[in-house]
Design an enzyme around this catalytic site. Sequence first.
Site, PDB file in Angstrom:
ATOM      1  N   ASP A 194       7.319  57.914 -19.559  1.00  9.55           N
ATOM      2  CA  ASP A 194       7.396  56.976 -18.437  1.00  9.55           C
ATOM      3  C   ASP A 194       6.055  56.265 -18.264  1.00  9.55           C
ATOM      4  O   ASP A 194       4.988  56.874 -18.466  1.00  9.55           O
ATOM      5  CB  ASP A 194       7.726  57.708 -17.120  1.00  9.55           C
ATOM      6  CG  ASP A 194       9.019  58.511 -17.217  1.00  9.55           C
ATOM      7  OD1 ASP A 194       9.957  58.005 -17.854  1.00  9.55           O
ATOM      8  OD2 ASP A 194       9.063  59.632 -16.668  1.00  9.55           O
ATOM      9  N   ASP A 233       1.039  57.034  -9.031  1.00 10.35           N
ATOM     10  CA  ASP A 233       1.474  58.310  -9.622  1.00 10.35           C
ATOM     11  C   ASP A 233       0.254  59.177  -9.890  1.00 10.35           C
ATOM     12  O   ASP A 233       0.212  60.363  -9.566  1.00 10.35           O
ATOM     13  CB  ASP A 233       2.159  58.100 -10.991  1.00 10.35           C
ATOM     14  CG  ASP A 233       3.571  57.551 -10.892  1.00 10.35           C
ATOM     15  OD1 ASP A 233       4.277  57.880  -9.936  1.00 10.35           O
ATOM     16  OD2 ASP A 233       3.958  56.802 -11.814  1.00 10.35           O
ATOM     17  N   GLU A 276       4.715  66.701 -13.258  1.00  2.02           N
ATOM     18  CA  GLU A 276       5.383  65.735 -14.129  1.00  2.02           C
ATOM     19  C   GLU A 276       4.387  64.822 -14.846  1.00  2.02           C
ATOM     20  O   GLU A 276       4.626  64.383 -15.959  1.00  2.02           O
ATOM     21  CB  GLU A 276       6.369  64.884 -13.301  1.00  2.02           C
ATOM     22  CG  GLU A 276       7.141  63.926 -14.162  1.00  2.02           C
ATOM     23  CD  GLU A 276       8.210  63.140 -13.423  1.00  2.02           C
ATOM     24  OE1 GLU A 276       8.804  63.686 -12.485  1.00  2.02           O
ATOM     25  OE2 GLU A 276       8.426  61.987 -13.791  1.00  2.02           O
ATOM     26  N   GLU A 277       3.270  64.547 -14.208  1.00  5.70           N
ATOM     27  CA  GLU A 277       2.298  63.604 -14.778  1.00  5.70           C
ATOM     28  C   GLU A 277       1.277  64.265 -15.692  1.00  5.70           C
ATOM     29  O   GLU A 277       0.439  63.568 -16.262  1.00  5.70           O
ATOM     30  CB  GLU A 277       1.545  62.882 -13.645  1.00  5.70           C
ATOM     31  CG  GLU A 277       2.438  62.113 -12.689  1.00  5.70           C
ATOM     32  CD  GLU A 277       3.272  61.038 -13.389  1.00  5.70           C
ATOM     33  OE1 GLU A 277       2.838  60.535 -14.443  1.00  5.70           O
ATOM     34  OE2 GLU A 277       4.369  60.734 -12.893  1.00  5.70           O
ATOM     35  N   ASP A 335       6.810  66.935  -8.709  1.00  7.20           N
ATOM     36  CA  ASP A 335       6.828  65.513  -9.039  1.00  7.20           C
ATOM     37  C   ASP A 335       6.044  64.853  -7.909  1.00  7.20           C
ATOM     38  O   ASP A 335       6.548  64.703  -6.803  1.00  7.20           O
ATOM     39  CB  ASP A 335       8.278  64.991  -9.072  1.00  7.20           C
ATOM     40  CG  ASP A 335       8.320  63.507  -9.402  1.00  7.20           C
ATOM     41  OD1 ASP A 335       7.243  62.879  -9.467  1.00  7.20           O
ATOM     42  OD2 ASP A 335       9.426  62.972  -9.582  1.00  7.20           O
ATOM     43  N   LEU A 367       4.980  61.869  -7.223  1.00  3.94           N
ATOM     44  CA  LEU A 367       5.476  60.611  -6.647  1.00  3.94           C
ATOM     45  C   LEU A 367       6.753  60.218  -7.378  1.00  3.94           C
ATOM     46  O   LEU A 367       6.720  59.681  -8.486  1.00  3.94           O
ATOM     47  CB  LEU A 367       4.418  59.512  -6.741  1.00  3.94           C
ATOM     48  CG  LEU A 367       4.602  58.379  -5.728  1.00  3.94           C
ATOM     49  CD1 LEU A 367       4.617  58.897  -4.286  1.00  3.94           C
ATOM     50  CD2 LEU A 367       3.519  57.325  -5.867  1.00  3.94           C
ATOM     51  N   ASP A 368       7.867  60.525  -6.730  1.00  2.07           N
ATOM     52  CA  ASP A 368       9.183  60.263  -7.317  1.00  2.07           C
ATOM     53  C   ASP A 368       9.645  58.864  -6.911  1.00  2.07           C
ATOM     54  O   ASP A 368       9.437  58.444  -5.775  1.00  2.07           O
ATOM     55  CB  ASP A 368      10.170  61.309  -6.794  1.00  2.07           C
ATOM     56  CG  ASP A 368      11.596  60.968  -7.163  1.00  2.07           C
ATOM     57  OD1 ASP A 368      11.908  60.966  -8.364  1.00  2.07           O
ATOM     58  OD2 ASP A 368      12.392  60.674  -6.251  1.00  2.07           O
ATOM     59  N   GLU A 389      12.354  68.142 -10.394  1.00  6.59           N
ATOM     60  CA  GLU A 389      13.307  67.421  -9.532  1.00  6.59           C
ATOM     61  C   GLU A 389      14.565  68.258  -9.278  1.00  6.59           C
ATOM     62  O   GLU A 389      14.928  68.536  -8.137  1.00  6.59           O
ATOM     63  CB  GLU A 389      13.673  66.074 -10.180  1.00  6.59           C
ATOM     64  CG  GLU A 389      12.474  65.148 -10.274  1.00  6.59           C
ATOM     65  CD  GLU A 389      12.726  63.885 -11.104  1.00  6.59           C
ATOM     66  OE1 GLU A 389      13.257  63.988 -12.215  1.00  6.59           O
ATOM     67  OE2 GLU A 389      12.377  62.793 -10.617  1.00  6.59           O
TER      68      GLU A 389
HETATM   69  P1  FDP Z   1      11.814  56.489 -11.290  1.00  5.36           P
HETATM   70  O1  FDP Z   1      12.104  56.337 -12.741  1.00  5.36           O
HETATM   71  O2  FDP Z   1      11.697  55.178 -10.569  1.00  5.36           O
HETATM   72  O3  FDP Z   1      10.670  57.415 -11.007  1.00  5.36           O
HETATM   73  O4  FDP Z   1      12.601  60.356 -11.344  1.00  5.36           O
HETATM   74  C1  FDP Z   1      13.103  59.281 -11.969  1.00  5.36           C
HETATM   75  C2  FDP Z   1      13.820  58.279 -11.092  1.00  5.36           C
HETATM   76  O5  FDP Z   1      13.074  57.214 -10.619  1.00  5.36           O
HETATM   77  C3  FDP Z   1      14.547  58.875  -9.870  1.00  5.36           C
HETATM   78  O6  FDP Z   1      13.745  58.918  -8.725  1.00  5.36           O
HETATM   79  C4  FDP Z   1      15.729  57.954  -9.717  1.00  5.36           C
HETATM   80  O7  FDP Z   1      16.830  58.572  -9.093  1.00  5.36           O
HETATM   81  C5  FDP Z   1      16.041  57.574 -11.126  1.00  5.36           C
HETATM   82  O8  FDP Z   1      14.857  57.787 -11.905  1.00  5.36           O
HETATM   83  C6  FDP Z   1      16.428  56.138 -11.244  1.00  5.36           C
HETATM   84  O9  FDP Z   1      16.844  55.888 -12.535  1.00  5.36           O
HETATM   85  P2  FDP Z   1      17.617  54.516 -12.911  1.00  5.36           P
HETATM   86  O10 FDP Z   1      16.629  53.410 -12.717  1.00  5.36           O
HETATM   87  O11 FDP Z   1      17.986  54.714 -14.341  1.00  5.36           O
HETATM   88  O12 FDP Z   1      18.810  54.387 -12.015  1.00  5.36           O
END
Ligand code: FDP
Length: 325
Positions: free
Chosen positions: A65, A71, A94-95, A115, A117-118, A271
């Site tokens: 990511d 983050d 996560e980071e 995590d 910053l989700d 998560e």
């Molecule tokens: P993000 O990549 O923006 O950090 O944890 C990953 C996450 O967000 C979740 O918070 C979120 O539910 C999901 O990914 C969103 O994924 P999509 O953009 O594929 O829907």
Amino acid sequence: MPETEHRISLEEYATSKWLGNGQTDGLADVILAIADGSIRVQQQVRQATLVDALGTTGDTNVGGDIVQRLDKASSDIFVETLSQSRHVAAIGCEEIEMPVIVDSNVDNGYIVLMDPLDGSSNIDVAVSIGSIFGIWQKKPNETVNDHSLLKPGNEQVAAVYVVYGSSTVLVLATENNVCGFTLDSTSGAYAMTHPNIKIPADCPYYSTNEGNNKVLDGPTQKGIALLRNKYSQRYVGSLVADFHRNLLKGGVFAYPADQILKDGRLRLMYEANPLGFVVEQAGGAASTGYERILDIIPEQLHQRTPLILGNKDVVEDTVSVIRGG
Ligand code: FDP
């Protein structure tokens, strides 16, 4: 409640619940370290545009990511507050590729997986984001090493998440008990606003990325169709925000595996396990579609998992459609 009546603060709650209780000594310090960190993170989130702290670091994390500057800042803040809590043996983040071993032999120690910053893709656009934490207890004679972090979710003793939304809310789950605390911007402290949260019996909502439907396998498409045909869709795209709404209002969140993301998108340890623990303590359920999330024996710190969680009956119906093919 009349305005003048005292609401119990998180600090009062945590210290009265766990102080002097031999089995969970130190847990209050860990929870309060998370709370302190979250207050600093929410300040950064709310100031980010003004102080030009948005955008990416130019790096990608271990999961591939793109790392946002917030983050990285959030990760640094929580590593600092948790390390100073005197009761954290190790942190998985996560980071950060490898575990941070703080003190392998600390007395009354805990292992925290987070995590920080989700919902990264919502940072730049003022949409709700959050932080998520699973907490495991170190055994009295255990010397914590990298492998000690790979414990199943059913061994968690507590889980916490914080939503940075129109208000900042911290939700704390321990066995059979889930409470929410709202940050009072005047006093700078968290006050209890949601005692004894139970997921409502009715399930008005489902949350999923409908754009992924075309890459789901047939059985999973049928499971999602069950949700689509019965419920109204709400999808913020920040797991913690979607989860919080579903916990308070009733609802099921689904991010299944698909033909591109064969193990799903979300992280088991940062998560799915913590939120799976919260939802179960509130009367709900969390599944991969094939097994209970909390029973997965982890193989890798950063592993991904499919995730379906929320109202127990609806999760079970969805899972049974997926399994039935
Ligand atoms: P993000 O990549 O923006 O950090 O944890 C990953 C996450 O967000 C979740 O918070 C979120 O539910 C999901 O990914 C969103 O994924 P999509 O953009 O594929 O829907």
